[in-house]
Design an enzyme around this catalytic site. Structure first.
Site, short mmCIF file in Angstrom:
data_model
loop_
_atom_site.label_atom_id
_atom_site.label_comp_id
_atom_site.label_asym_id
_atom_site.label_seq_id
_atom_site.Cartn_x
_atom_site.Cartn_y
_atom_site.Cartn_z
N ASN A 77 -44.92 -3.62 -2.67
CA ASN A 77 -43.44 -3.82 -2.28
C ASN A 77 -43.12 -5.21 -2.20
O ASN A 77 -42.01 -5.82 -2.42
CB ASN A 77 -43.23 -3.09 -0.86
CG ASN A 77 -44.32 -3.45 0.06
OD1 ASN A 77 -45.38 -3.60 -0.09
ND2 ASN A 77 -43.95 -3.43 1.34
N CYS A 87 -42.96 -1.92 5.66
CA CYS A 87 -43.75 -1.18 6.66
C CYS A 87 -43.09 -1.42 8.02
O CYS A 87 -43.37 -0.75 8.84
CB CYS A 87 -45.14 -1.92 6.84
SG CYS A 87 -46.42 -1.25 5.47
N LYS A 108 -51.53 1.01 17.37
CA LYS A 108 -51.95 2.55 17.34
C LYS A 108 -52.22 2.61 15.61
O LYS A 108 -53.40 1.80 15.21
CB LYS A 108 -50.79 3.44 17.32
CG LYS A 108 -50.37 3.10 18.92
CD LYS A 108 -49.30 4.36 19.47
CE LYS A 108 -47.82 3.77 18.93
NZ LYS A 108 -46.87 4.61 19.55
N GLU A 160 -44.07 8.05 7.37
CA GLU A 160 -43.31 6.93 6.52
C GLU A 160 -42.79 7.33 5.18
O GLU A 160 -43.66 7.98 4.18
CB GLU A 160 -44.66 5.97 6.23
CG GLU A 160 -43.98 4.63 5.71
CD GLU A 160 -44.86 3.51 5.95
OE1 GLU A 160 -44.82 2.34 6.07
OE2 GLU A 160 -46.23 4.02 5.28
N LEU A 219 -70.94 -3.55 7.33
CA LEU A 219 -70.91 -4.34 8.63
C LEU A 219 -70.09 -5.79 8.36
O LEU A 219 -70.22 -7.02 8.81
CB LEU A 219 -72.17 -4.93 9.21
CG LEU A 219 -73.19 -3.58 9.71
CD1 LEU A 219 -74.33 -4.20 10.27
CD2 LEU A 219 -72.36 -2.82 10.69
#
Length: 532
Positions: free
Chosen positions: A173, A305, A481, A411, A265
């Protein structure tokens, strides 16, 4: 005749990029600008406004990924960049910024051709990209280490040192914007960077990598591996030599990559999905709120987004706001034409496949469609461009959508907004927070106290008051979130590409050291010794 002129503009854009690109890596430098396939997969990059072929991309193979990671690791160990003085790295980033400024017009046309976004958007967006390089060059020139107040005759200085090889996965995008947002702090910190751009829009990132090399970034320090996420991306993030992964992607992809990165990790930054609410209170300036909401909802054809996808309007101004907003929507829709036309208000979505997905979600019979909702066809009222040949979807407004429906919760990544009433401040906040995402949000009010109060209660990493989608290299960017982990931009991004290193130097005399630090001395066992 006007449609033919628009197509001619696309053909000019085609000549701005090469007919073939391959991986830009240390081990492929000998291949030159027209690489051979040599058994690799080929990907066609097409213009979503007309389906024309822009370039054929030779995807990186498994061997390419392994060689690129090895080359990046060797370049890091060699130290030409990782141990270069901060002032030297800063100078290279500043040089690259100036080179990028000169290339903005051409790169904007490439971005428009490979994404279908309006040229006016891409010129405005790319014109700001040198700011990210300049910002992190300035960080290098001003960033300082510190001395920790460690007890005893000890000098404890703390530095930030690079992580090593870092991998970045960027989306379609904002192909070059998001790449530069990630590349700039990673290079500034001294890492070796490997980028896997979207297979739908990799050209500008490949061009930028060549510019970086010309500006003085050493071989192997910035490499670009085009290809599909399920193959090239997965191989890249799975390599244990990669010490950080930074992605912009959907939430499901972020979870999948997170599991891989966690097993190694390695460090992880993920800017993921969003479903930004725009909360318009009864004291908002309606005209400003309408203009701001239209920008939030429809810039980049809703493919961001932080796109405003849930428009929450107070009862007292709902009718006036919606009436004015619908006039703005109609204005945007009738000014959609060739993306190469500077007067075109909005471009395409990225592909016909995405268009079909959007249309399928909208046409399920949920809610009341107030505008748009179906693919655009026929000649453009703006310039006669044949909209039928591209992935043009109009600005779409839907009312009466239940908060349990996917149109509210998921979305869509297209120019679609749901509009809903609210009556009290708390109801507006609850509706804004009634979503699993928490990347961006907008608040429109003339009440200063309310602006601060509501912004504090909205669960989002970015809250804009009386504006939307403002971005700056100094301003942290990331979500709460399910919208991601970590932050882009600012000192947070720079430090996320580094790790602290403590060096503790004993400055006591030799005599004092012998006396105090001999923990296992056979004499004077009752004398207190320092431990730790």
């Amino acid at each position: 005749m006007r449609a033919k002129s628009a197509n001619a503009a696309v053909r000019i854009t085609q000549r701005l990029c090469r007919p073939r690109y391959g991986p830009f890596a240390l081990h492929t430098a000998r291949d030159g600008p027209m690489p051979e396939v040599n058994g690799r997969e080929e990907i066609a990059v097409t213009n979503p406004a007309n389906g024309e072929l822009l370039s054929t991309i030779i995807s990186a193979s498994e061997e390419d990924v392994q060689s690129a990671v090895y080359g990046a690791h060797e370049a890091f160990k060699a130290g030409a960049w990782s141990r270069a003085p901060a002032s030297q790295r800063a100078a290279v980033l500043s040089n690259l910024a100036r080179d990028l400024e000169e290339r903005v017009p051409d790169l904007a046309r490439i971005e428009t051709a490979q994404t279908g976004r309006a040229i006016r958007e891409m010129k405005a967006q790319l014109g700001r990209l040198p700011e990210w390089l300049d910002y992190y060059a300035a960080v290098l020139r001003t960033h300082t280490a510190y001395v920790a107040p460690t007890q005893g005759p000890l000098l404890n200085y703390v530095q930030r040192v690079p992580l090593g090889v870092v991998a970045q996965i960027t989306p379609f995008n904002h192909p070059l914007l998001i790449a530069v947002k990630k590349i700039a702090p990673a290079l500034a910190a001294g890492n070796s960077v490997i980028v896997k751009p979207s297979e739908l829009a990799p050209i500008s990132v490949l061009e930028f990598a060549e510019m970086a090399a010309a500006a003085g970034v050493p071989p192997g320090v910035l490499q670009v591996l085009p290809g599909y996420g399920r193959t090239v991306g997965r191989m890249l993030v799975s390599d244990p030599a990669v010490r950080k992964v930074d992605i912009t992607a959907g939430t499901d992809t972020g979870r999948a990559i997170g599991r891989i990165v966690g097993a190694n990790l390695a460090h992880y930054t993920a800017e993921l999905g969003g479903k930004a609410p725009i909360v318009v209170f009864d004291d908002a300036d309606v005209e400003s709120a309408v203009n701001g909401a239209a920008f939030a909802c429809f810039v980049a054809s809703g493919q961001t987004c932080v796109s405003g996808t849930r428009l929450l309007v107070h009862d007292a101004v709902y009718d006036a706001f919606v009436a004015r907003f619908m006039r703005k929507v109609e204005s945007v829709a009738r000014r959609i034409g060739s993306p190469s036309n500077p007067k075109s208000a909005m471009g395409t979505v990225i592909s016909l496949r995405q268009l079909e997905r959007i249309e399928g979600m909208v046409q399920r019979g949920v809610g009341t469609i107030l505008a748009g909702g179906r693919r655009m066809t026929g000649p453009s009222p703006l310039d006669g461009y044949d909209l039928s040949q591209g992935a043009f979807f109009p600005p779409t407004v839907i009312a009466d959508v239940p908060t349990e429906d996917d149109l509210w919760r998921e979305e869509i990544f297209g120019p679609v907004v749901v509009v809903k009433r609210f009556s009290t401040e708390q109801e507006g906040i609850d509706l804004a927070n009634g979503c699993k995402y928490g990347l961006g949000a907008g608040v429109w009010t003339q009440d200063l106290s309310r602006a601060h109060r509501v912004s504090a209660l909205i669960e989002a990493g970015l809250v804009w008051v009386n504006t939307h989608h403002r971005n700056d290299p100094s301003s942290p960017w990331g979500g709460m979130k399910e919208s991601g982990i970590g932050r882009e931009n600012g000192l947070e991004a720079f430090e996320a590409y580094t790790q602290s290193k403590s060096t503790i130097v004993n400055v006591a005399t030799a005599e004092e050291t012998r006396k105090v630090q001999d923990w296992f001395a056979e004499e004077d066992e009752d004398e207190e010794k320092r431990y730790g």
